[in-house]
Design a protein around this motif. Structure first.
Motif, mmCIF file in Angstrom:
data_model
loop_
_atom_site.group_PDB
_atom_site.id
_atom_site.type_symbol
_atom_site.label_atom_id
_atom_site.label_comp_id
_atom_site.label_asym_id
_atom_site.label_seq_id
_atom_site.Cartn_x
_atom_site.Cartn_y
_atom_site.Cartn_z
ATOM 1 N N LEU A 244 28.760 23.508 74.893
ATOM 2 C CA LEU A 244 28.887 22.878 73.581
ATOM 3 C C LEU A 244 27.889 21.728 73.455
ATOM 4 O O LEU A 244 27.273 21.541 72.397
ATOM 5 N N GLN A 245 27.711 20.965 74.528
ATOM 6 C CA GLN A 245 26.716 19.890 74.516
ATOM 7 C C GLN A 245 25.328 20.456 74.238
ATOM 8 O O GLN A 245 24.550 19.879 73.464
ATOM 9 N N LEU A 246 25.015 21.586 74.858
ATOM 10 C CA LEU A 246 23.710 22.223 74.642
ATOM 11 C C LEU A 246 23.541 22.612 73.180
ATOM 12 O O LEU A 246 22.521 22.301 72.552
ATOM 13 N N ASP A 247 24.523 23.298 72.622
ATOM 14 C CA ASP A 247 24.428 23.771 71.235
ATOM 15 C C ASP A 247 24.272 22.612 70.259
ATOM 16 O O ASP A 247 23.467 22.671 69.322
ATOM 17 N N GLU A 248 25.049 21.553 70.460
ATOM 18 C CA GLU A 248 25.010 20.442 69.512
ATOM 19 C C GLU A 248 23.744 19.605 69.680
ATOM 20 O O GLU A 248 23.242 19.041 68.706
ATOM 21 N N ALA A 249 23.213 19.540 70.884
ATOM 22 C CA ALA A 249 21.931 18.856 71.085
ATOM 23 C C ALA A 249 20.812 19.629 70.392
ATOM 24 O O ALA A 249 19.923 19.037 69.764
ATOM 25 N N MET A 250 20.846 20.951 70.490
ATOM 26 C CA MET A 250 19.856 21.780 69.799
ATOM 27 C C MET A 250 19.973 21.624 68.289
ATOM 28 O O MET A 250 18.960 21.561 67.573
ATOM 29 N N ALA A 251 21.198 21.539 67.777
ATOM 30 C CA ALA A 251 21.399 21.354 66.335
ATOM 31 C C ALA A 251 20.836 20.004 65.890
ATOM 32 O O ALA A 251 20.260 19.893 64.798
ATOM 33 N N PHE A 252 20.992 18.986 66.731
ATOM 34 C CA PHE A 252 20.448 17.664 66.406
ATOM 35 C C PHE A 252 18.930 17.728 66.308
ATOM 36 O O PHE A 252 18.332 17.169 65.382
#
Length: 487
Positions: A244-252
């Motif tokens: 989830l950290q990976l996905d949300e960092a990519m979204a940022f």
């Protein structure tokens, strides 16, 4: 005859002798039992080394001054040593002389698992002194003595109730495993422990809140103001399970970087992100998998006007240099259990090729890749460069960027308003934000000051019914932007 102080069943034997070996890596003198905190630290330091003996009741000059032994004295010091060391240490104790002027000998054997901690800090013996260890050094010693890396250690206090079932389902889907696979089979298959004793890797990958167990296991993201190293347009701290950290960092990153449209002759234009998605994903994935979770600090994603950086707590392994990262090299996973699980999700394609994949992904856009270490952090930097004119036979993605005036966060808002007036909360949702952040408010205020947008209720700027619409100036600017993309 020696005895072992285990709990309160302590017995003593008086030994008549006044010669004391000199202080060294395995010997220390203490004047009184009032120095019990220093005694505990030295016990931990001896246990982290090759063992040793503390003589209590001896002056700094090595002369006998003695201590008074009362009822419960020895039980008290033994208990203090036990409860303030980790793993708990159980010393052997001898007493020399009469109870009113005794010298107490506290002997510690080397502990098989090193280092031993005293008062919450790892300590070792160096010469005649005790030295507290840095987290990374303590972790290195622990791995040597146990044969286990940090991610393979048991996560104390973590149990099945702490597991996020959604995170488990997400992993099963990404890895191609059946969604019906039981939790016990997943844990067993990944070698993440048992249903009663979970490893640290389990908490990171599947925990509802890994930060409850590892406070700094998070990602901090920031889009900095032009020319500033301290002010930012947008920022976020991301917590939760690792994927989830990976996905949300990519979204940022997607939200705070731009996109160019490249005309290819196909029915739809190609969309080229400012920084290659594959390179950014690889850099963040590597940071999440290979960071030192024993070091102080968080993973950082920093976006500037001319570059994107991923900061990763932890240094390179001693036998891996910066120069080797630019060519094929051996894999050195700091957290092999965790990296192995992420490998199954296809986010990591082949061991030891991550840095090369970043370089290869950036080459078509003329983005320079830099690796460096600074203040105990490993940094991946994707830096935009200005290239000379390309041959007329075709444009590179980098040229498309230079010529397109590519879309930024402010330009996204103008495009939304071209459809009709909308509220700040609607803008937030449509631009991928969870709420009206301070960064979004600053963007709106900037567009108002530039005269590109205007409020629908000018007299009540804070009204809950307030919306914004495009002005003629904003419409003209957007038209010019669209025409530039078509050329």
């Amino acid at each position: 005859m020696k005895y072992k102080c285990e709990g309160m069943n302590t017995k003593t034997k008086t030994v008549k002798c006044d010669s004391f070996p000199p202080e060294s890596e395995s010997v220390e003198w203490k004047q009184s039992l009032g120095e019990w905190k220093e005694i505990v630290e030295t016990c931990a330091a001896f246990a982290s080394a090759n063992g040793g003996t503390i003589y209590v009741g001896v002056s700094p000059e090595g002369e006998r001054i003695g201590v008074r032994i009362g009822k419960g004295t020895l039980e008290d010091i033994a208990n203090k040593i036990k409860i303030n060391t980790d793993p708990p240490q159980f010393p052997s104790v001898d007493v020399r002389g009469a109870p009113e002027s005794s010298v107490v000998e506290i002997h510690i054997e080397p502990n098989p698992v090193k280092p031993v901690w005293a008062f919450g800090r790892p300590v070792k013996r160096v010469g005649k002194s005790n030295q507290f260890l840095r987290r990374d050094e303590a972790q290195r010693i622990l791995e040597i003595t146990t044969g286990r890396t940090w991610d393979a250690l048991i996560c104390e206090g973590f149990n099945a109730n702490d597991i996020d079932r959604k995170a488990v389902r997400d992993f099963l889907e990404r890895s191609g495993m059946k969604r019906s696979t039981s939790l016990s089979d997943v844990i067993k298959n990944l070698r993440f422990g048992t249903e009663k004793h979970f490893r640290n890797a389990t908490a990171l990958l599947f925990g509802k809140s890994p930060q409850h167990f590892f406070v700094e296991a998070k990602v901090k993201c920031a889009r900095f103001v032009s020319g500033s190293l301290t002010q930012f347009l947008d920022e976020r701290t991301i917590e939760g399970p690792l994927l989830l950290q990976l996905d949300e960092a990519m979204a940022f990153v997607t939200r705070n970087t731009r996109q160019a449209l490249v005309v290819t002759g196909k029915p739809q234009h190609d969309i080229v992100p400012e920084y290659p998605e594959a390179a950014v994903r690889e850099a963040i994935t590597n940071a999440l998998c290979h960071r030192s979770y024993t070091d102080v600090g968080t993973i950082q994603v920093r976006i500037y006007d001319d570059c994107l950086e991923v900061w990763n707590p932890g240094k390179l392994p001693p036998d891996l240099s910066i120069a080797e990262l630019y060519r094929k090299h051996a894999s050195h996973p700091r957290n092999p259990l965790l990296a192995g699980a992420v490998f199954r999700t296809r986010l990591i394609e082949q061991w030891g090729t991550g840095t090369l994949r970043i370089i290869e992904a950036c080459r078509p856009q003329n983005i320079k890749v830099e690796f460096e270490t600074d203040m105990g952090m490993f940094i991946v930097r994707l830096k935009k460069t200005v290239k000379g004119k390309q041959a007329a036979s075709g444009r590179t993605a980098a040229q498309a960027w230079a010529e397109s005036g590519a879309e930024s966060g402010a330009e996204s808002i103008l495009k939304l308003l071209s459809i009709g007036p909308i509220s700040p909360s609607e803008i937030a949702v449509k631009t991928g934000r969870k709420s009206v952040s301070g960064a979004l408010k600053r963007l709106i205020r900037k567009l108002l000051e530039e005269g590109k947008i205007e409020p629908t209720i000018p007299g009540k700027p804070t009204s809950r019914l307030q919306k914004y619409r495009l002005t003629e100036k904003g419409r003209d600017w957007l038209k010019g932007f669209s025409e530039a993309n078509r050329t």
